[in-house]
Structures are given as structure tokens and as C-alpha cells.
Design a protein around this motif. Sequence first.
Motif: not given
Length: 122
Positions: A72-88
Motif C-alpha cells: 500500500x503506497x500510503x503505508x509502505x514506509x511504516x516501521x513494522x515490528x512482528x511478534x510470534x511464538x512460532x519457531x519459524x
Amino acid sequence: MNKKIFICDDDSNIVDMLAMVLREFTDATVLTETDSRKALSRLIEECPDIFIVDLSMPLLSGDQLIKEVRNNVLLNKILIICMSAKLDAKEIAIEAGANIYLPKPFDINDMISAVSKNSNNG
């Protein structure tokens, strides 16, 4: 400048805890969503600086959401922090377009640090 942080996780306890901590330890405005299907439209509406997202969510997964944000051209510069408990999860998150990956359970200081580093660049 006051930054906006948007949190999306289907676990309301995690959302509430993260929002409380980030409001206390940063000067950011914190917005939350527990329904990943509503997240993209809210992201477009709010235009946050930082997007914190869980990888494993029903209906629309975190990696699908990250890809939509990056396309999305309006959002693509946002810093994204992803979190998860999955191994991969780290590989999946980075491949989808996340900037930072934090494994669950994460140290809250690591989250504050990741958010603060970006907030100081503002």
C-alpha cells in the motif's frame, strides 16, 4: 514529535499490556485492534509511524497483513515490528516485510527499545 503506534493482535491481554506499557514509557499515541480483518482500513485511516503485529491470527494472518501494508503506497514506509511464538516465525515475518522480529514471550524492554529507537528518528 508525538508518534503513533498501532498494535494488532488477536489476544486482547497482549494488546492491553503492550498498550499500557507503551503509553507509560513512550510519548506515543497508541491505537489497538484485535480483529486483523479491520486492521488495514484502520492503518490507512490512522497512518501510524509504527505497526506492531502478531504473526499468528485467525482469518487474516500477520504475514498477510504485513504484505498488504508493504503493497500500500500510503503505508509502505511504516516501521513494522512482528511478534510470534512460532519457531519459524522470524523468517516468515522478515520475508513478508517486517523490519523487526521479536519472539514471544519477549522482554518488554526489547519492545520499548525497538519503539524508542524509531521514535527518536522522527
